[in-house]
Design a protein around this motif. Structure first.
Motif, mmCIF file in Angstrom:
data_model
loop_
_atom_site.group_PDB
_atom_site.id
_atom_site.type_symbol
_atom_site.label_atom_id
_atom_site.label_comp_id
_atom_site.label_asym_id
_atom_site.label_seq_id
_atom_site.Cartn_x
_atom_site.Cartn_y
_atom_site.Cartn_z
ATOM 1 N N VAL A 18 -18.760 -27.327 20.490
ATOM 2 C CA VAL A 18 -18.980 -28.033 21.754
ATOM 3 C C VAL A 18 -20.470 -28.344 21.887
ATOM 4 O O VAL A 18 -21.322 -27.464 21.689
ATOM 5 C CB VAL A 18 -18.489 -27.206 22.958
ATOM 6 C CG1 VAL A 18 -18.748 -27.942 24.269
ATOM 7 C CG2 VAL A 18 -17.001 -26.894 22.798
ATOM 8 N N SER A 19 -20.812 -29.588 22.263
ATOM 9 C CA SER A 19 -22.202 -30.005 22.411
ATOM 10 C C SER A 19 -22.760 -29.522 23.741
ATOM 11 O O SER A 19 -22.099 -29.624 24.798
ATOM 12 C CB SER A 19 -22.303 -31.534 22.319
ATOM 13 O OG SER A 19 -23.635 -31.949 22.499
ATOM 14 N N TYR A 20 -23.994 -29.017 23.719
ATOM 15 C CA TYR A 20 -24.687 -28.538 24.922
ATOM 16 C C TYR A 20 -26.071 -29.169 24.994
ATOM 17 O O TYR A 20 -27.094 -28.523 24.768
ATOM 18 C CB TYR A 20 -24.808 -27.011 24.914
ATOM 19 C CG TYR A 20 -23.492 -26.295 25.126
ATOM 20 C CD1 TYR A 20 -23.044 -25.967 26.405
ATOM 21 C CD2 TYR A 20 -22.708 -25.939 24.035
ATOM 22 C CE1 TYR A 20 -21.833 -25.318 26.586
ATOM 23 C CE2 TYR A 20 -21.491 -25.279 24.216
ATOM 24 C CZ TYR A 20 -21.064 -24.979 25.487
ATOM 25 O OH TYR A 20 -19.875 -24.329 25.682
ATOM 26 N N GLN A 60 -18.957 -16.308 16.376
ATOM 27 C CA GLN A 60 -19.473 -17.498 17.027
ATOM 28 C C GLN A 60 -20.207 -18.378 15.994
ATOM 29 O O GLN A 60 -20.625 -17.896 14.938
ATOM 30 C CB GLN A 60 -20.458 -17.118 18.157
ATOM 31 C CG GLN A 60 -19.919 -16.111 19.153
ATOM 32 C CD GLN A 60 -18.855 -16.695 20.050
ATOM 33 O OE1 GLN A 60 -19.014 -17.773 20.607
ATOM 34 N NE2 GLN A 60 -17.731 -15.973 20.190
ATOM 35 N N THR A 61 -20.378 -19.643 16.365
ATOM 36 C CA THR A 61 -21.190 -20.546 15.533
ATOM 37 C C THR A 61 -22.132 -21.318 16.436
ATOM 38 O O THR A 61 -21.783 -21.656 17.589
ATOM 39 C CB THR A 61 -20.321 -21.550 14.769
ATOM 40 O OG1 THR A 61 -19.585 -22.357 15.676
ATOM 41 C CG2 THR A 61 -19.375 -20.847 13.813
ATOM 42 N N ILE A 62 -23.326 -21.584 15.923
ATOM 43 C CA ILE A 62 -24.297 -22.420 16.626
ATOM 44 C C ILE A 62 -24.953 -23.329 15.595
ATOM 45 O O ILE A 62 -25.426 -22.856 14.543
ATOM 46 C CB ILE A 62 -25.344 -21.572 17.392
ATOM 47 C CG1 ILE A 62 -26.342 -22.501 18.122
ATOM 48 C CG2 ILE A 62 -26.050 -20.589 16.488
ATOM 49 C CD1 ILE A 62 -27.261 -21.756 19.081
ATOM 50 N N ASN A 63 -24.925 -24.604 15.859
ATOM 51 C CA ASN A 63 -25.509 -25.595 14.956
ATOM 52 C C ASN A 63 -26.608 -26.341 15.701
ATOM 53 O O ASN A 63 -26.360 -26.935 16.765
ATOM 54 C CB ASN A 63 -24.457 -26.596 14.481
ATOM 55 C CG ASN A 63 -23.367 -25.917 13.659
ATOM 56 O OD1 ASN A 63 -23.649 -25.145 12.765
ATOM 57 N ND2 ASN A 63 -22.125 -26.208 13.987
ATOM 58 N N SER A 70 -32.444 -32.599 18.214
ATOM 59 C CA SER A 70 -31.643 -33.778 18.534
ATOM 60 C C SER A 70 -30.239 -33.410 19.007
ATOM 61 O O SER A 70 -29.598 -34.188 19.710
ATOM 62 C CB SER A 70 -31.551 -34.709 17.331
ATOM 63 O OG SER A 70 -30.898 -34.062 16.249
ATOM 64 N N SER A 71 -29.731 -32.218 18.588
ATOM 65 C CA SER A 71 -28.402 -31.825 19.060
ATOM 66 C C SER A 71 -28.265 -30.318 19.021
ATOM 67 O O SER A 71 -28.895 -29.644 18.200
ATOM 68 C CB SER A 71 -27.304 -32.478 18.218
ATOM 69 O OG SER A 71 -27.285 -31.924 16.917
ATOM 70 N N LEU A 72 -27.431 -29.766 19.916
ATOM 71 C CA LEU A 72 -27.095 -28.348 19.968
ATOM 72 C C LEU A 72 -25.582 -28.266 20.151
ATOM 73 O O LEU A 72 -25.036 -28.750 21.146
ATOM 74 C CB LEU A 72 -27.818 -27.662 21.131
ATOM 75 C CG LEU A 72 -27.380 -26.223 21.430
ATOM 76 C CD1 LEU A 72 -27.713 -25.300 20.265
ATOM 77 C CD2 LEU A 72 -28.030 -25.721 22.726
ATOM 78 N N VAL A 73 -24.886 -27.661 19.148
ATOM 79 C CA VAL A 73 -23.432 -27.541 19.182
ATOM 80 C C VAL A 73 -23.077 -26.076 19.032
ATOM 81 O O VAL A 73 -23.469 -25.419 18.051
ATOM 82 C CB VAL A 73 -22.780 -28.382 18.070
ATOM 83 C CG1 VAL A 73 -21.263 -28.178 18.085
ATOM 84 C CG2 VAL A 73 -23.134 -29.844 18.224
ATOM 85 N N VAL A 74 -22.339 -25.519 20.027
ATOM 86 C CA VAL A 74 -21.923 -24.116 20.022
ATOM 87 C C VAL A 74 -20.406 -24.079 19.962
ATOM 88 O O VAL A 74 -19.728 -24.636 20.847
ATOM 89 C CB VAL A 74 -22.448 -23.386 21.268
ATOM 90 C CG1 VAL A 74 -21.949 -21.937 21.275
ATOM 91 C CG2 VAL A 74 -23.966 -23.442 21.328
#
Length: 820
Positions: free
Chosen positions: A469-471, A489-492, A462-466
């Motif tokens: 920032v949303s991608y 780095q972070t990736i959610n 439903s969402s990708l945030v790096v």
């Protein structure tokens, strides 16, 4: 041994010991206890006869029977007897009894308590000594068995034959005062009146002002020698004291000082005056100074009157002899210098580096600086690894040290966070109970790393945030690549269940919960509850268009493990109820409508009750409960029907009463009350007595003449028949009975209907009295009438009553039956 028994008058008690009885103790004590004694009664002697082969032992006799004197026990040998008022004597103990000391000490002090001898044999004399254990214990109270005693050091218990008393000793630790004072130009510390606990120590310091010195010190009025003019200590204070110091102007002074905190300048014999930086001295005095560095410090220099003194510096001591003038003493202390050797590997540096001096007690800090793309790898202090940090600070230096730091290419981290419903690769999963996951991927500085994300069945991304920032454009690709990584780095990634629609509807007579469209996540379950409105019932539950009857009965349906869209529709119909109407027992009528009638919920239903001729309704049962209103009205309405009902009607054949009466001098048959069914016949026969005739007959109050028989045909109501008689014409030779009423009184007729009595006196014959009696002869009405037709209302119970009429010289009686 010990035993208890009772002996009465003129009785002998024999005590037999086991054979052979060998007694090896000390003195033998025999005790008796008298009970139930009446004054002025003299009975038998009570005596003991004891033989003891051991002439060195004493046999004693004790009794509490008056007039025995415990202060003067019986003779030591042979037998002893007493003559007193004794009805019963109990022998409590025979044998040796020993007593020990039982005592308690309260308070803060310590006490020595000694029993001599211990234990104390019965009959012996004992002594208890009580003394403080030290100078700081004061005995404040002594009690025997709770009774206060005069305080003394010993107590004697002569010829003791009972247990020693329990001794309570109360103690206290005394306090003492010391009064300290000083003359002007100085002070004594501490000063004033101070209270001390016994046994304490206390030191007093004498502090003259600048330019003054101690003149003399006086303790408890005694002047101390000059060698004790620096300070004085009271040790083990056990009494009050006084101390006084007097000061005088010092003719000469020696000023002393020092640099730093690493040592002391000590004027010998005047250590406690150091804070003031000077001491007073007399002409010709001698004074030594000591210069004492602290550990890890050194004495760098000593200056006497401003001049460096090598001897004092090297020896740490200096003597002033035959002092004739003022002097100045100054010392310099410095910490010992240690070395710290600091080095660094490739990829960075340490600051400062090399062989670094570090004075004792300092806390030098070394900073580690990594080159670009490198990080601190390991840190070693004195060849032991310590935790990695940007810097290291030594504890206060007290020895030499080494420090070395190494560096490595920077390893960066990609922090990954996601929730349940999918996976990220590569990762080492760490589950958190909140339903989220986290993992770290470590990469080298300036490297590239791809992260892939894969949803599970029934889930989607439903969402990708790096890095905040949303991608969304990368979601369809299923991966994200980090290029030339130079920082962490972070990736959610957020996974969400796929949602399906469930549309729930109900008709106007029912309800379903939840209603409308509900979005259900993939694999979840959804329960629906439904019910019909009041007065309706469920008839159908259509699940995805298929009628599911079990749900009608349960009122609930659950979609399990939802993986697609669904529908559910609920249908209801109005409730109908049965009203059963019938006649029970005798069929004396009918009810409309009869039988079973279907009635909708909330509707009304009217029932009418009809009766056949000759019958009446006796009861109407509504749901088994009698209803008098329906009996009276002949109808019943069930209002707002919400359940099944019954209406049951009972009838019975009408029955009527024909009440017949006859006056005196004749009879009617049947007599009294005759009960008849509706439509039946009954004939009454009227028979006068001999010499009498029927005068007239009233049927329902109507005179129908001089008849001897009358028939009520096809009876349809209550009725009355009353017969009246009169004497036949008199025989001229018969003088007649004066008590027999002759015409015209016989022409007065009497009858009744229910409780109304009618007196018919068409010819208005003068009557003097009318009395009505019950069957017990009691008058229930009395009076007179004056009209041709008169009525009397009787409020009496049903029964047979007698009406008596009188003209003064004639009377007549008539029986009537009251039936209401």
């Amino acid at each position: 041994g010990q035993f208890s028994t009772a002996i009465g008058n003129n009785q002998e008690l024999v005590i037999n010991f086991d054979e052979p009885f060998i007694y090896q103790g000390g003195n033998l004590c025999i005790m008796t206890h008298r009970e139930f004694v009446t004054a002025n009664q003299y009975y038998n002697y009570i005596y003991w006869l004891v033989s003891d082969v051991n002439t060195n032992r004493t046999v004693r006799y004790y009794s509490d029977a008056a007039p025995f004197n415990f202060a003067n026990p019986a003779a030591s040998t042979g037998s002893w007897a007493f003559n007193t008022a004794i009805s019963n004597v109990t022998i409590n103990e025979i044998g040796i009894k020993e007593f020990t000391l039982d005592y308690t000490v309260t308070g803060e002090g310590e006490v020595n308590v000694v029993l001599t001898p211990d234990p104390l044999v019965c009959g012996q004399t004992g002594t208890v000594t009580i003394n403080p254990a030290n100078d700081c214990t004061e005995i404040t109270a002594i009690k025997f068995n709770g009774v206060s005693q005069t305080i003394q050091t010993s107590y004697t218990f002569p010829n003791q034959n009972v247990p020693l008393p329990v001794i309570t000793i109360e103690t206290a630790v005394p306090h003492f005062n010391i009064l300290a004072s000083a003359s002007g130009n100085g002070q004594i510390l501490p000063n004033g009146l101070i209270e001390f606990i016994c046994g304490e120590d206390q030191t007093y310091n004498f502090l003259p002002e600048i330019g003054y010195m101690v003149d003399y010190v006086e303790v408890d009025g005694v002047v101390l020698p000059k060698s004790m003019y620096d300070y004085y200590t009271f040790t083990n204070i056990i009494a009050p004291h006084t101390i006084h110091v007097s000061f005088k102007e010092a003719p000469l002074a020696i000023y002393f000082s020092f640099e730093g905190t690493g040592g002391k300048v000590i004027p010998v014999g005047k250590e406690l005056q150091i804070p003031y930086g000077q001491i007073g001295v007399d002409y010709g005095d001698m004074q030594q100074f000591l210069f004492t560095p602290m550990p890890n410090y050194v004495l760098q220099a000593v200056y006497i009157d401003g001049v460096y003194n090598a001897l004092a510096t090297n020896t740490g001591s200096y003597f002033f002899f035959n002092i004739q003038t003022n002097h100045i003493v100054h010392a310099v202390f410095a910490p010992i210098n240690f070395n710290i050797f600091a080095t660094a590997g490739t990829g960075g540096l340490i600051d400062p580096a090399g062989n670094i001096p570090a004075p004792y007690g300092t806390t030098p800090t070394f900073t580690f600086i990594a080159n670009t793309g490198y990080v601190i790898d390991r840190v070693f202090v004195d060849n032991k690894e310590v935790p990695v940090a940007p810097s290291y600070t030594f504890s206060p230096i007290d020895t030499n040290h080494t420090i070395h730091v190494t560096f490595k290419i920077a390893e960066l981290v990609i922090h990954m966070n996601w929730n349940q419903g999918g996976t990220l690769y590569p990762t080492g999963n760490t589950y958190i109970p909140t339903g989220t996951y986290s993992g770290d991927v470590y990469v080298n500085y300036n490297s590239t790393q791809e992260i892939t994300f894969t949803p599970q069945t029934g889930y989607k991304v439903s969402s990708l945030v790096v890095n905040g920032v949303s991608y969304p454009n990368f979601i369809p690709t299923g991966s994200y690549t980090f290029y030339y990584i130079k920082t962490d780095q972070t990736i959610n990634v957020t996974f969400a269940k796929i949602q399906y629609e469930i549309v729930a509807k109900s008709d106007q007579h029912s309800a379903i919960t939840p209603a409308g469209t509900t979005m259900i996540p993939h694999g979840n379950s959804m329960k629906y509850d439904f019910y019909a409105f009041n007065g309706y019932h469920l008839t159908n539950v259509f699940v995805d268009g298929i009628d599911y009857k079990p749900a009608v009965a349960s009122g609930t349906y659950t979609f399990e493990n939802v993986t697609k869209a669904h529908t559910i529709d609920v249908v209801a119909a109005i409730n109908t109820y049965t009203i059963s109407a019938k006649v029970i027992g005798v069929v004396g009528g009918y009810i409309t409508p009869a039988g079973d009638t279907k009635v909708n919920w909330g509707a009304n239903q009217l029932y009418t009750i009809s009766t056949y001729p000759g019958y009446k309704v006796t009861s109407v049962l509504i749901d088994g409960v009698p209803n008098g209103e329906a009996v009276a009205s002949g109808a019943y309405v069930f209002l707002n029907v919400t359940k099944d009902h019954t209406i049951e009607v009972s009838y019975e054949l009408l029955r009527f009463n024909i009440v017949s009466t006859a006056s005196d001098f004749g009879m009617i048959d049947p007599m009294g009350i005759t009960e008849l069914d509706y439509g039946t016949d009954v004939t009454f026969t009227i028979t006068p007595d001999e010499g009498y005739k029927v005068s007239f007959v009233l049927v329902n109050g109507t005179n129908i003449g001089e008849i001897t028989s009358y028939t009520f045909s096809n009876v349809d109501g209550d009725g009355t028949i009353d017969a009246f008689f009169a004497k036949m014409p008199n025989d001229p030779t018969d003088p007649g009975d004066p008590n027999i009423i002759k015409d015209p009184i016989a022409e007065v007729s009497i009858y009744n209907q229910e409780n109304i009595v009618y007196i018919v006196n068409k010819k208005l014959i003068p009557l003097q009295d009318i009395s009505i009696f019950d069957m017990y002869g009691r008058v229930v009405w009395q009076g007179n009438v004056y009209n041709d037709v008169n009525t009397i209302t009787l409020n009496v119970a049903n029964g047979v009553y007698t009406v008596r009429i009188s003209t003064g010289d004639q009377y007549s009686t008539t029986k009537i039956s009251i039936v209401r």
